[in-house]
Write a protein that holds these residues in place. Structure first.
Motif, PDB file in Angstrom:
ATOM      1  N   PRO A  40       0.836  -1.217   0.000  1.00  0.00           N
ATOM      2  CA  PRO A  40       0.000   0.000   0.000  1.00  0.00           C
ATOM      3  C   PRO A  40       0.862   1.256   0.000  1.00  0.00           C
ATOM      4  O   PRO A  40       1.931   1.301   0.612  1.00  0.00           O
ATOM      5  N   GLY A  41       0.394   2.287  -0.704  1.00  0.00           N
ATOM      6  CA  GLY A  41       1.116   3.545  -0.741  1.00  0.00           C
ATOM      7  C   GLY A  41       1.606   3.881  -2.131  1.00  0.00           C
ATOM      8  O   GLY A  41       1.626   3.040  -3.038  1.00  0.00           O
ATOM      9  N   ASP A  42       1.990   5.125  -2.306  1.00  0.00           N
ATOM     10  CA  ASP A  42       2.430   5.629  -3.596  1.00  0.00           C
ATOM     11  C   ASP A  42       3.822   6.233  -3.433  1.00  0.00           C
ATOM     12  O   ASP A  42       4.010   7.171  -2.642  1.00  0.00           O
ATOM     13  N   ARG A  95       3.972  10.062  -3.880  1.00  0.00           N
ATOM     14  CA  ARG A  95       3.491  10.864  -2.748  1.00  0.00           C
ATOM     15  C   ARG A  95       4.518  10.873  -1.619  1.00  0.00           C
ATOM     16  O   ARG A  95       4.672  11.865  -0.913  1.00  0.00           O
ATOM     17  N   VAL A  96       5.230   9.744  -1.445  1.00  0.00           N
ATOM     18  CA  VAL A  96       6.309   9.711  -0.457  1.00  0.00           C
ATOM     19  C   VAL A  96       7.407  10.686  -0.847  1.00  0.00           C
ATOM     20  O   VAL A  96       7.978  11.398  -0.014  1.00  0.00           O
ATOM     21  N   THR A 132       2.841  15.574   1.173  1.00  0.00           N
ATOM     22  CA  THR A 132       1.379  15.688   1.159  1.00  0.00           C
ATOM     23  C   THR A 132       0.880  16.972   0.513  1.00  0.00           C
ATOM     24  O   THR A 132      -0.302  17.063   0.187  1.00  0.00           O
ATOM     25  N   ARG A 138       8.739   2.824  -0.814  1.00  0.00           N
ATOM     26  CA  ARG A 138       8.116   2.348  -2.051  1.00  0.00           C
ATOM     27  C   ARG A 138       8.990   2.645  -3.269  1.00  0.00           C
ATOM     28  O   ARG A 138       8.501   2.994  -4.342  1.00  0.00           O
TER      29      ARG A 138
END
Length: 312
Positions: free
Chosen positions: A33-35, A38-39, A43, A276
């Protein structure tokens, strides 16, 4: 030379194994899970910036197409660039591989020394106190988690006694030996019980073999029989077992490097998973898989060299 014919065709098995590893690692890392964008951007990034960055790294393409591009780039020697570290992946991996290789070699050396010493002691004093103590250690050691053992060693030898550093890798070869002693000992104490049990059993079997009894009847010294025949023949299954456990050993370095903050491939993989950073995780996984395959290949060669009766 016929016994070594497998050296010619065994490397051909490398390709399908690495393809399978690359596919599984690709699917697993993309299921986290996660992108990564975006990391990377945080935000506060706008939707347009996020989409542009995704397109820049090819993350807007379907998964099947991303995998094919990954294979195509690997075949061309293009490993890509880390999203998080902003450097080429080959440079990133090369900078981290030396500490991991040093740690692995150090741990294997300590494991072999501990295993041979205690297994020989147990076999020579079978049923007596030294044998009982070695058997207790080899049984208890199987249940000790590497991360817990590492923390205990840090508390005892680093914090309480101040003999070894808590973390790091050092600058010179002597500093490497000093800094990596506790991490290597952690891995060795977790691996050696398996080797001890196997080698002790092999030694006991060989010591009761007919050819050993025949050698004793001819008046050959016990030490010479043990050194030239019993010990050498007993090593073959233990070497094979060590090769089988190389995969576990490499996996163990990931945890141990985190505990001792060793700047190797294991800590790089963990940080890349949390960030990620897909490409880095895939390339490091392939590097680990390649190391396991090559190690097993070398073990096969050594096994055939030690025992002329074995053909692969």
């Amino acid at each position: 030379m016929g016994r070594y014919r497998f050296i010619l065709w065994r490397p051909l098995q490398l390709v399908p194994v690495l393809l399978g590893v690359s596919l599984i690692s690709f699917l697993l890392v993309h299921s986290i899970p996660g992108d990564p964008v975006r990391v990377l951007l945080g935000t506060r990034a706008t939707a347009s910036v996020i989409e542009a960055t995704r397109a820049q790294y090819g993350l807007d393409q379907p998964l099947a197409l991303q995998y094919l591009y990954f294979l195509k780039n690997l075949a061309a020697g293009e490993f890509g660039k880390s999203i998080i570290f902003k450097v080429g992946i080959p440079k990133l991996v090369v900078g981290r591989i030396v500490p991991t290789l040093f740690l692995l070699g150090y741990a294997i050396l300590l494991s072999v020394v501990i295993a041979i010493g205690l297994a020989v002691l147990a076999a020579l004093y079978r049923g007596r106190l030294p044998d009982q103590l070695v058997r207790v250690y080899s049984t208890a050691g199987l249940g000790l988690p590497a991360f817990w053992l590492g923390i205990v060693l840090i508390i005892l030898f680093s914090i309480e006694l101040g003999l070894f550093p808590v973390s790091g890798y050092g600058e010179t070869p002597l500093e490497h030996l000093h800094h990596l002693f506790l991490p290597s000992l952690t891995i060795a104490l977790a691996l050696s019980p398996v080797l001890i049990r196997n080698l002790r059993a092999s030694l006991l079997v060989e010591m009761e073999a007919d050819y050993v009894k025949a050698a004793r009847s001819r008046g050959i010294a016990e030490a010479r029989i043990f050194r030239r025949h019993v010990f050498r023949n007993s090593l073959i299954p233990t070497i094979t077992l060590l090769g089988v456990n190389i995969g576990w050993l490499i996996g163990g370095t990931v945890v141990v490097e985190q505990v001792f903050s060793v700047p190797g491939l294991g800590s790089l993989m963990v940080s890349s998973i949390f960030a990620r950073d897909y490409l880095v995780v895939q390339v490091v996984t392939l590097a680990f898989a390649l190391a396991v395959i090559l190690t097993n290949f070398i073990v096969d060669i050594v096994t055939v060299a030690l025992d002329p009766r074995i053909k692969l």
